[in-house]
Motif scaffolding. Structure first.
Motif, PDB file in Angstrom:
ATOM      1  N   VAL A 114       0.877  -1.173   0.000  1.00 31.03           N
ATOM      2  CA  VAL A 114       0.000   0.000   0.000  1.00 31.03           C
ATOM      3  C   VAL A 114       0.910   1.218   0.000  1.00 31.03           C
ATOM      4  O   VAL A 114       1.945   1.243   0.662  1.00 31.03           O
ATOM      5  CB  VAL A 114      -0.958  -0.004   1.223  1.00 31.03           C
ATOM      6  CG1 VAL A 114      -0.220  -0.108   2.547  1.00 31.03           C
ATOM      7  CG2 VAL A 114      -1.846   1.241   1.205  1.00 31.03           C
ATOM      8  N   LEU A 145      -9.220  -3.050   2.609  1.00 25.40           N
ATOM      9  CA  LEU A 145      -9.833  -1.986   3.398  1.00 25.40           C
ATOM     10  C   LEU A 145     -10.530  -2.615   4.593  1.00 25.40           C
ATOM     11  O   LEU A 145     -11.138  -3.677   4.489  1.00 25.40           O
ATOM     12  CB  LEU A 145     -10.860  -1.219   2.558  1.00 25.40           C
ATOM     13  CG  LEU A 145     -10.320  -0.400   1.390  1.00 25.40           C
ATOM     14  CD1 LEU A 145     -11.475   0.145   0.554  1.00 25.40           C
ATOM     15  CD2 LEU A 145      -9.455   0.753   1.879  1.00 25.40           C
ATOM     16  N   PHE A 177      -6.689  -0.224   7.038  1.00 29.12           N
ATOM     17  CA  PHE A 177      -6.427  -1.401   6.221  1.00 29.12           C
ATOM     18  C   PHE A 177      -6.206  -2.604   7.135  1.00 29.12           C
ATOM     19  O   PHE A 177      -5.941  -2.460   8.326  1.00 29.12           O
ATOM     20  CB  PHE A 177      -5.174  -1.197   5.367  1.00 29.12           C
ATOM     21  CG  PHE A 177      -5.267  -0.067   4.382  1.00 29.12           C
ATOM     22  CD1 PHE A 177      -5.776  -0.265   3.105  1.00 29.12           C
ATOM     23  CD2 PHE A 177      -4.827   1.206   4.731  1.00 29.12           C
ATOM     24  CE1 PHE A 177      -5.850   0.772   2.197  1.00 29.12           C
ATOM     25  CE2 PHE A 177      -4.903   2.256   3.824  1.00 29.12           C
ATOM     26  CZ  PHE A 177      -5.410   2.046   2.556  1.00 29.12           C
TER      27      PHE A 177
END
Length: 321
Positions: A80, A133, A169
């Motif tokens: 990410v 998520l 996350f």
């Protein structure tokens, strides 16, 4: 019009292969169920795109498809990554996401209005095979009462110019909240003090509650801190935020033009006596210097490279899962 999926000219293919080889040598590998790689990158004016393999002097913007190939190769090294300076026009971002493939996803803010906001968005790109998520997405706003609570000349008496963006996350059994922001630059360095103090206060207050529930809070982005140990740096760290030694190393530079600048940060709370420590184990961190390999076949200046790729290096942190 040339597409990002068309076959590039041979010299561009060779250049991208050289970049990939360098990335393999300098960045840690992503290992399933073993590690988590988090990145942050201010990609200069990441907006529109000229759909040619190589833009020329008459083209606007200068960023072209060769640039996007290089940007995507760098981004895919992370699980990410927070991106700053995404503009209203997200053509370049969309082409990057197409290159990354169907396993990658995107979440981003609307445009910051007003001249100081510079028409920018905050964004996260993430590999859904490694990171998902976990429910929270919000922008941080300072309550009016906090300006009185801070009660000194560093008090934030207005909202952030570019509102910090927090998204949660999950990777394996670890939940973490990333907060990315781009502190205003201002006319002089002291113009940044109030925002730096405001975000430090906010994060400290928030971490005190969420870390108790094993939700890790990590701040990352462009904090426009000039150098280590100056007033801006001290203000940023005043509430207990911690930058690991690996990211304070003088070799880990942020700007392609000035190696002393300390603009970009990845930080969390650690051993400060007020907030629980991060439950994820930090392994290592650093930057990635793309200057020697990205677009190297084109023999261009650093200034030109900054508009095609960026004037900032990406910064990364590796955690153990």
């Amino acid at each position: 019009m040339t597409s990002i999926f068309d076959t590039p000219p041979e010299e561009i293919q060779i250049n991208v292969k050289q970049l990939v080889k360098d990335l393999d040598e300098k960045l840690p590998a992503r290992k399933v169920d073993k590690n988590l790689l988090i990145g942050t990158w201010n990609i200069r004016a990441f907006g529109n795109l000229t759909r040619k393999w190589e833009s020329n002097d008459d083209d606007s913007p200068k960023r072209d498809l060769h640039s996007i190939l290089c940007i995507a190769e760098i981004i895919k090294r992370f699980d990410v990554i927070a991106i700053q300076e995404v503009k209203a026009n997200i053509r370049a971002l969309r082409d990057t996401l197409k290159l990354l493939g169907s396993n990658w996803s995107l979440i981003l803010t609307d445009v910051s209005k007003g001249s100081s906001g510079n028409g920018e968005r905050m964004a996260y790109l993430f590999d859904t095979r490694r990171v998902q998520l976990s429910g929270l997405a919000c922008e941080l706003v300072i309550p009016n009462e906090w300006t009185k609570k801070i009660g000194n000349e560093s008090a934030l008496d207005e909202q952030f110019v570019r509102t910090p963006y927090a998204v949660s996350f999950k990777s394996n059994d670890k939940t973490f909240i990333l907060v990315t922001l781009h502190i205003k630059y201002g006319k002089k360095s002291k113009d940044r003090i109030k925002e730096l103090k405001g975000i430090a206060e906010w994060l400290s207050d928030w971490a005190s509650s969420i870390n108790v529930y094993d939700q890790n809070l990590i701040a990352l982005g462009d904090f426009n801190i000039d150098k280590r140990g100056d007033l801006l740096d001290d203000t940023f760290l005043s509430e207990g935020l911690y930058v690991p030694p690996q990211l304070q190393n003088k070799e880990v530079t942020r700007s392609i033009f000035n190696t002393t600048k300390y603009y970009d940060q990845i930080a969390w709370f650690n051993n400060n006596g007020k907030t629980p420590d991060l439950s994820m184990e930090f392994i290592n961190g650093g930057n990635y210097d793309f200057v020697t390999h990205a677009l190297s076949n084109r023999k261009i200046s650093k200034r030109s490279l900054s508009y095609l790729i960026s004037d900032h290096y990406p910064l990364w942190a590796e955690f153990k899962l």
